[in-house]
Write a protein that holds these residues in place. Sequence first.
Motif, short mmCIF file in Angstrom:
data_model
loop_
_atom_site.label_atom_id
_atom_site.label_comp_id
_atom_site.label_asym_id
_atom_site.label_seq_id
_atom_site.Cartn_x
_atom_site.Cartn_y
_atom_site.Cartn_z
N GLU A 139 32.68 16.39 65.45
CA GLU A 139 32.56 17.59 64.81
C GLU A 139 33.90 18.81 65.27
O GLU A 139 34.72 18.84 63.95
N LEU A 140 34.50 18.65 66.25
CA LEU A 140 35.66 19.03 66.90
C LEU A 140 36.38 18.55 65.77
O LEU A 140 37.77 18.85 64.81
N LEU A 141 36.86 17.52 65.91
CA LEU A 141 37.70 16.25 65.01
C LEU A 141 37.72 16.34 64.14
O LEU A 141 38.67 16.33 63.76
N HIS A 142 36.81 16.80 63.72
CA HIS A 142 36.91 16.98 61.48
C HIS A 142 37.29 18.11 61.83
O HIS A 142 37.98 18.43 60.64
N PHE A 143 36.65 19.25 62.21
CA PHE A 143 37.86 20.67 62.11
C PHE A 143 39.18 20.79 61.93
O PHE A 143 39.97 21.16 61.09
N ALA A 144 39.44 19.82 63.00
CA ALA A 144 40.93 19.46 63.60
C ALA A 144 42.04 18.97 62.13
O ALA A 144 42.84 19.22 61.83
N THR A 145 41.31 18.30 61.21
CA THR A 145 42.39 17.67 59.89
C THR A 145 41.92 18.73 58.90
O THR A 145 43.29 18.79 58.32
N GLN A 146 41.76 19.95 59.18
CA GLN A 146 42.27 21.02 58.41
C GLN A 146 42.91 22.40 59.35
O GLN A 146 43.71 22.89 58.67
N ARG A 147 42.72 22.15 61.04
CA ARG A 147 44.21 23.00 60.88
C ARG A 147 44.26 22.67 62.83
O ARG A 147 43.16 21.97 63.74
N PRO A 148 44.98 23.03 63.32
CA PRO A 148 44.83 22.74 64.68
C PRO A 148 43.93 23.06 65.78
O PRO A 148 44.06 24.56 65.52
N ILE A 149 43.78 22.98 66.57
CA ILE A 149 42.76 22.94 67.55
C ILE A 149 42.92 22.62 69.08
O ILE A 149 43.25 21.28 68.90
N VAL A 150 42.75 23.72 70.22
CA VAL A 150 42.71 23.76 71.27
C VAL A 150 41.47 24.28 72.04
O VAL A 150 41.24 25.02 71.63
N ASP A 157 42.21 14.18 72.76
CA ASP A 157 43.68 14.44 72.43
C ASP A 157 43.79 13.18 71.43
O ASP A 157 43.77 12.02 71.64
N ALA A 158 43.40 14.11 70.11
CA ALA A 158 43.69 12.86 68.91
C ALA A 158 44.92 13.97 68.43
O ALA A 158 45.64 14.80 68.64
N SER A 159 45.51 13.65 67.47
CA SER A 159 46.65 14.33 66.06
C SER A 159 46.77 15.07 66.00
O SER A 159 47.76 15.68 66.13
N ASN A 160 46.20 16.41 65.36
CA ASN A 160 45.91 17.85 65.13
C ASN A 160 44.35 18.43 66.53
O ASN A 160 44.35 19.47 65.92
N ALA A 161 44.53 18.20 68.00
CA ALA A 161 43.51 19.06 68.40
C ALA A 161 43.83 18.23 70.42
O ALA A 161 44.13 17.09 70.39
N LEU A 162 43.65 19.26 70.73
CA LEU A 162 44.17 18.82 72.74
C LEU A 162 42.63 19.35 73.53
O LEU A 162 42.44 20.50 72.14
N ILE A 308 46.70 28.86 74.89
CA ILE A 308 47.35 29.21 73.22
C ILE A 308 48.78 28.79 72.98
O ILE A 308 49.73 28.35 71.85
N THR A 309 50.04 28.21 73.89
CA THR A 309 50.62 27.68 74.23
C THR A 309 51.03 26.34 73.45
O THR A 309 51.71 25.81 72.72
N ALA A 310 50.01 25.81 73.98
CA ALA A 310 49.59 23.95 73.28
C ALA A 310 48.87 24.22 72.13
O ALA A 310 49.90 23.64 71.04
N LEU A 311 48.47 25.35 71.31
CA LEU A 311 48.40 25.89 69.90
C LEU A 311 48.91 26.15 68.95
O LEU A 311 49.47 25.01 68.11
N LEU A 312 50.06 26.95 69.81
CA LEU A 312 51.37 27.44 69.12
C LEU A 312 52.50 26.02 69.02
O LEU A 312 52.78 26.20 67.91
N GLY A 317 54.14 21.14 65.26
CA GLY A 317 54.16 19.60 64.67
C GLY A 317 54.49 19.33 66.52
O GLY A 317 55.19 17.91 66.31
N ASP A 318 54.59 19.83 67.38
CA ASP A 318 55.28 19.65 68.47
C ASP A 318 53.72 19.01 70.36
O ASP A 318 53.27 20.04 69.70
N ARG A 319 54.48 18.13 70.23
CA ARG A 319 52.31 17.28 71.07
C ARG A 319 53.33 17.49 72.58
O ARG A 319 53.95 16.41 72.77
N VAL A 320 52.36 18.62 73.77
CA VAL A 320 53.17 18.09 74.52
C VAL A 320 51.92 18.36 75.65
O VAL A 320 50.77 18.91 75.60
N PRO A 321 52.13 17.37 76.41
CA PRO A 321 51.01 17.34 78.08
C PRO A 321 50.74 18.56 78.31
O PRO A 321 51.31 19.97 78.64
N THR A 322 49.44 19.18 78.25
CA THR A 322 48.87 20.39 79.08
C THR A 322 48.56 20.69 80.59
O THR A 322 47.79 19.08 80.85
#
Length: 338
Positions: A139-150, A157-162, A308-312, A317-322
């Motif tokens: 469900e989290l990954l479904h919502f992440a298709t609309q907005r980034p989620i941490v 670890d998905a395209s728009n979610a961490l 919050i740093t990971a989300l920003l 469009g920047d992905r870094v390890p948390t």
Amino acid sequence: MIKKTVAAGPSTLLDVAREAGVSPSTVSRILNGTARVSDDKRQAVMKAIARTNFAPNLMAQGLKKGRTHTIGIIVQDISSPFFDETLHGIDDGLKGTGYASVIVTGHWSALEEADRIRLLLARKVDGIVLLSGNLPDDELLHFATQRPIVVTGRALDASNALGFTMDNEHGAWLAVRHLIELGHRRIAFVAGPPSHADASARLRGYRKALEDAGIAVDPALVVEGNFHENSGLIAINHLFETRQEFTAVFAANDQSAYGVRLALYRKGVRVPEDVSLVGFDDLPGSSFTTPPLTTVRQPLYEIGLTAITALLRLINGDRVPTRVPPVELVVRETTRPH
């Protein structure tokens, strides 16, 4: 003759440009981070902004970029000092970014968490931080298709979610090993709710530490709690009513440990002279209890700051390890050799 004074209106982009001796488009590009200009020119614009008291219209900038400059934060218990310290980290991470937070509560309910995410999405937040929770990954990954989620409290670890988690099992193992090294063998455990992933991991760590030391796990010494102070008090009363013998207590979180301490005090049991006590979390108040609480430190502030740093970065469009600091045992004054 009295001279009439007319209040000056707010300064504009054009005012800044004139003051700095550059074009309005240059000021605009410097503000949105797309300008390639010399440091001298950038400094001139920043000084002009300060002199003219210019305030960029974040809403207008956001509309151009399809952003609202708001972040949704979902906590589980707004009154918990655990989340308070984590929110402090998030707040510091937002300073100077132009973003504001919208905080809502999930109450440890997957249904409520999903409802709150829909609410935040309807408000057009630019991203969401979910602090712990029970919403399934799919469900989290479904919502992440609309907005980034941490999300904290789980690996994701998905395209728009961490997502990232702390090693709760190891933290519990550290706490119980500390008590075993002090000579304790009858160690009671005030557990958390079995549906909670962190609570389950801490129970595993408790059992593993005992098993590694060749000590049999006594189910009668494990009492289920709810991560609140009252559960620690109720657990100790239950252990006394069922006539269990124990020389130490490991509480699944500091709030439960506070309840344990109160129950022991009411029964005339001294800490640590009669019973040693260890908590988990290292809440800000734990160094001020009587006596100061030995506990497993979770880097709560750093968890919020990292989230919050990971989300920003995801929003941009920047992905870094948390990475956050590991859990560690903080020995204070509630434990002593048996």
